[in-house]
Design an enzyme around this catalytic site. Structure first.
Site, PDB file in Angstrom:
ATOM      1  N   ASP A  57     -27.073  42.778  33.228  1.00  0.00           N
ATOM      2  CA  ASP A  57     -28.280  42.853  32.397  1.00  0.00           C
ATOM      3  C   ASP A  57     -27.955  42.514  30.939  1.00  0.00           C
ATOM      4  O   ASP A  57     -28.845  42.477  30.093  1.00  0.00           O
ATOM      5  CB  ASP A  57     -28.987  44.209  32.540  1.00  0.00           C
TER       6      ASP A  57
ATOM      7  N   GLU B 170     -16.485  51.055  30.743  1.00  0.00           N
ATOM      8  CA  GLU B 170     -16.797  50.308  29.519  1.00  0.00           C
ATOM      9  C   GLU B 170     -16.500  51.145  28.286  1.00  0.00           C
ATOM     10  O   GLU B 170     -16.939  52.313  28.195  1.00  0.00           O
ATOM     11  CB  GLU B 170     -18.281  49.872  29.536  1.00  0.00           C
TER      12      GLU B 170
HETATM   13  O1  KIV Z   1     -24.385  43.676  31.957  1.00  0.00           O
HETATM   14  C1  KIV Z   1     -23.191  43.369  31.946  1.00  0.00           C
HETATM   15  O2  KIV Z   1     -22.816  42.220  31.715  1.00  0.00           O
HETATM   16  C2  KIV Z   1     -22.224  44.414  32.230  1.00  0.00           C
HETATM   17  C3  KIV Z   1     -20.782  44.080  32.078  1.00  0.00           C
HETATM   18  C4  KIV Z   1     -20.432  43.981  30.651  1.00  0.00           C
HETATM   19  C5  KIV Z   1     -19.914  45.023  32.814  1.00  0.00           C
HETATM   20  O3  KIV Z   1     -22.593  45.490  32.549  1.00  0.00           O
END
Ligand code: KIV
Length: 296
Positions: free
Chosen positions: A53, A191
């Site tokens: 997202d 994260e």
């Molecule tokens: O939305 C995204 O790209 C993510 C990644 C950074 C893990 O959640």
């Protein structure tokens, strides 16, 4: 450029990731949001492709991930699907798609899997999502967890900060990881987590951890594609290493093309189509001069 063959060419699947962890392999994951990027990333041998997202930040210009809808993720998953052969394709569950009950969550995930042909979904949150994860897994949907900084919580967090910096918060993260593993998640994104905590989690669970801003000890590393290739705007977080500057490359290409058009340098004859001699003859056009139809 040659097609970079991955060392292990076989199709990546959610269960195969656990075996890769057991073998001590270091795998790689990148985001992609469209067909050409998906092809490039897959053909370069990236193991997991995530339609994240982060689409909201890097492609749609929303500024954060909160406004991203299921329909938007679906459009991009379908485009990416058409470009991916080997990598495991994971679709993010956007904010709002798993907040109104387990049945709604299953319905949303099923759309990503059936219509988008994603092979797994990703869901933000730890212990509070355990019931949902169990339910999805029970419905044969593979789930990637996501703990530490969960960008969908930005309105509660106030800013994107490193998580798990106190002993209590670190213990919470460990508990989140254990709970997600027990619920059947096949992997967990960590994260913005201190590397020591990411290492503890990685060594404490059997499923792979996927780190972003979480240090070198995670089993798998993930980055947002646009950050990696220099297509993002604004200040980059310290964990991003830019391997290219496509902003500059593209700006240069676009600027030179515009200059060539303005100066009459583009298109050249070789970049346009000439009239065949027969037709020129019939139309009485002298091909050596500027084309002018003789009045009939
Ligand atoms: O939305 C995204 O790209 C993510 C990644 C950074 C893990 O959640």
């Amino acid at each position: 450029m040659p097609y970079l063959k991955p060392e292990r060419p076989e199709k990546v699947s959610a269960p195969s990731l656990r075996a890769s962890k057991e073998r001590g392999e270091r795998l790689v994951c990148l985001t992609a949001y469209d067909y050409p990027t998906a092809r490039i990333v897959d053909e370069a041998g990236i193991d997991i492709i995530l339609v994240g997202d982060s689409l909201g930040n890097v492609v749609l210009g929303y500024g954060n991930t909160v406004p991203v809808t299921l329909e938007e993720i679906l459009v991009h998953v379908k485009a990416v699907r058409r470009g991916v052969q080997r990598a495991l394709l994971v679709a993010d569950m956007p904010y709002g798609s798993f907040h109104t009950g387990a049945d709604d969550t299953v319905r949303a995930a099923l759309r990503l899997v059936k219509e988008g042909e994603a092979e797994a979904v990703k869901l933000e949150g730890g212990q509070k999502r355990v019931k949902l994860v169990r339910r999805l897994v029970n419905e044969e949907i593979s789930v990637m967890g996501h703990i530490g900084l969960t960008p969908q919580s930005i309105n509660q967090l106030g800013a994107y900060r490193v998580q798990g910096k106190t002993a209590d918060a670190a213990r919470q993260l460990l508990d989140d990881a254990y709970a997600l593993e027990a619920a059947g998640a096949f992997s967990i994104v960590l994260e913005l987590v201190p590397r020591e905590i990411a290492q503890m989690i990685t060594e404490s669970i059997k499923i792979p951890t996927i780190g972003i801003g979480a240090g070198v000890h995670c089993d798998i590393q993930v980055l947002v594609f646009h950050d990696l290739v220099g297509m993002a705007f604004g200040k980059l977080p310290r964990f991003v290493r830019e391997y290219a500057n496509l902003r500059e490359t593209i700006t240069d290409a676009v600027t030179r093309w515009a200059e060539d058009v303005r100066s009459g340098n583009y298109p050249a004859n070789e970049e346009s189509y000439g009239l065949p001699a027969e037709a020129a003859e019939e139309l009485k056009i002298d091909l050596s001069k500027n084309a002018k139809l003789k009045p009939s």
